[in-house]
Enzyme design. Structure first.
Site, PDB file in Angstrom:
ATOM      1  N   GLN A 161       0.841  -1.203   0.000  1.00 41.91           N
ATOM      2  CA  GLN A 161       0.000   0.000   0.000  1.00 41.91           C
ATOM      3  C   GLN A 161       0.872   1.248   0.000  1.00 41.91           C
ATOM      4  OE1 GLN A 161      -2.850  -0.482   3.188  1.00 41.91           O
ATOM      5  NE2 GLN A 161      -3.855  -2.185   2.167  1.00 41.91           N
ATOM      6  N   ASP A 306      -1.942 -11.602   5.042  1.00 48.49           N
ATOM      7  CA  ASP A 306      -3.385 -11.668   5.327  1.00 48.49           C
ATOM      8  C   ASP A 306      -3.845 -13.085   5.678  1.00 48.49           C
ATOM      9  OD1 ASP A 306      -3.581  -8.972   4.877  1.00 48.49           O
ATOM     10  OD2 ASP A 306      -4.241  -9.173   2.799  1.00 48.49           O
TER      11      ASP A 306
END
Ligand code: S3P
Length: 419
Positions: A161, A306
């Site tokens: 990100q 994740d």
């Protein structure tokens, strides 16, 4: 028949779906996205770009983005609502920093506590005007569009990100912008920007971008999300008498850490129909396996960040000890995933201890149903839903509806494989 059986196509990759809408909006012409993930996070991205004047049509499983080019966005008349989505917040900030208008963005309570200094620092270095309105380094953010300068940024965290935010801002800068990360994170931005016609160069853990690319609309078929497949991989491995086929799953090497660790734990997973074109995909044939503990740390962490909640549950069922380290990033996800995993797995009777950068799990203890608190974190809810199908006794999940962030049909898909 016992166990899980059958085929499943998991929803489209969340990271790739976000990027397809964003880059499609900045490209000239119509981008057609097939197998788009209709989860709440990606719908937040669509809503933000619609508010900036982009016409986006959505039918079942297909999205048409009528892009207006790199300088085609218009000032939104209201606050951009990013919902629960960190990817929307951080990537869109890189784009907004170089516009010729000002705007504000905000999201839910979770987003308002997630760290944004990690993007404010590099963007400020490039001359951006980005402010945390409450002064706490979190959203709501105010971004006043500015002419940006090229920069090199050494990121202290391996975060796609952050990397993507800098590269997107770099499209509006006055020279080549580059970013180096400590370990390579997912590279979907680099691959997709080049597919749209940008010039992104990647060497080791450094990516650089040339300014002012001409982005041209493209067709994109989004692969199945390996982060969603992870729950069914675990369910298939842990439920005795299972054999399931997960179709068309993305296996990009910057995302396939779960597969590597499963193998190290003794999992029986076969890759079929491997397709190496662009974003690589494969069908995954998963059979029940006896798992043993392992150490998860170092450069594999960004490639499975994740999936750690699911891996922690698997470790609790496996024989022996699993050590998860170098994963302090877990503390700043949709919830503090170290604390929340320790809290909930302990309630089920597991032997798990938090460390500064991960957790230690002594597997093999008998686990039982419990009341689980998802803390409104979709990945926590799905990991414990899988655990609930294996243990004796009822398992309930507080806030279990949050799966709609990345996988609205999760519970029915899990149920179908067990029928
Ligand atoms: C994402 C990057 C990862 C990941 C998130 C999606 C992306 O976050 O955890 O779910 O699409 O770029 P970080 O970049 O913060 O590691």
């Amino acid at each position: 028949m016992t166990g899980l059986h059958g085929e499943l196509t998991v929803p489209g990759d969340k990271s790739i779906s976000h990027r397809a809408v964003m880059f499609g909006s900045l490209a000239k012409g119509t981008t057609r996205i097939t197998h788009f993930l209709e989860g709440a996070d990606c719908l937040s991205t669509i809503s933000c770009f619609r508010k900036m004047g982009i016409d986006i049509e959505k039918t079942d499983g297909e999205v048409l983005v009528h892009g207006k080019g790199l300088h085609g966005l218009s000032a939104p008349s209201e606050i951009l609502d990013v919902g629960n989505s960190g990817t929307t917040t951080r990537l869109i900030s890189g784009i907004l920093a170089g516009q010729d208008f000002d705007c504000e963005l905000n999201g839910d309570a979770s987003i308002q506590s997630r760290p944004m200094k990690r993007i404010m620092t590099p963007l400020s270095l490039m001359g951006a005007d980005i402010e945390s309105i409450k002064g706490n380094g979190c959203a709501p953010l105010r971004i006043r569009g500015k002419k940006l300068h090229a920069a090199h940024y050494n990121s202290p965290v391996a975060s796609a990100q952050v990397k993507s935010c800098v590269l997107l801002a770099g499209m509006y800068a006055d020279g080549i912008t580059s970013v180096t990360e400590p370990v390579l994170s997912r590279n979907h931005t680099e691959l997709m920007l080049n597919y749209f016609g940008a010039h992104v160069n990647s060497i080791d853990t450094t990516a650089s971008i040339e300014p002012e690319p001409f982005l041209e609309a493209r067709d994109i078929t989004v692969p199945g999300d390996i982060s969603s497949a992870a729950y069914f991989i675990a369910a298939g491995l842990l439920t005795s008498g299972s054999e399931i086929l997960l179709k068309n799953v993305g296996i990009n090497p910057t995302r396939d850490g779960m597969l590597r660790i499963c193998k190290a734990m003794g999992a029986d997973i076969t890759l079929l129909n491997v397709n190496d074109d662009g974003e690589p995909t494969a069908d995954l044939l998963v059979r029940t396996s006896t798992l043993h503990g392992t150490t998860i740390g170092g450069s594999v962490i960004p490639a499975l960040i994740d999936e750690i909640p699911m891996l922690a549950v698997m470790a609790a069922f496996a024989d022996g000890t699993t050590i998860i380290k170098d994963a302090a990033e877990l503390k700043v996800k949709e919830s503090d995933r170290i604390a929340v995993m320790v809290e909930n797995l302990s309630r089920m009777g597991a032997d798990i201890t938090a460390t500064d950068d991960g957790m230690i799990i002594h597997g093999g203890r008998p686990l039982h149903g419990a009341e689980i608190d998802s803390h409104l974190d979709h990945r926590i809810a799905m990991s414990f839903a899988v655990a609930g199908t294996i243990v004796d006794g009822p398992l309930s999940i507080l806030g279990g509806d949050c799966v709609n962030i990345s996988y609205p049909d999760f519970y029915s898909d899990l149920y179908k494989l067990g029928e």
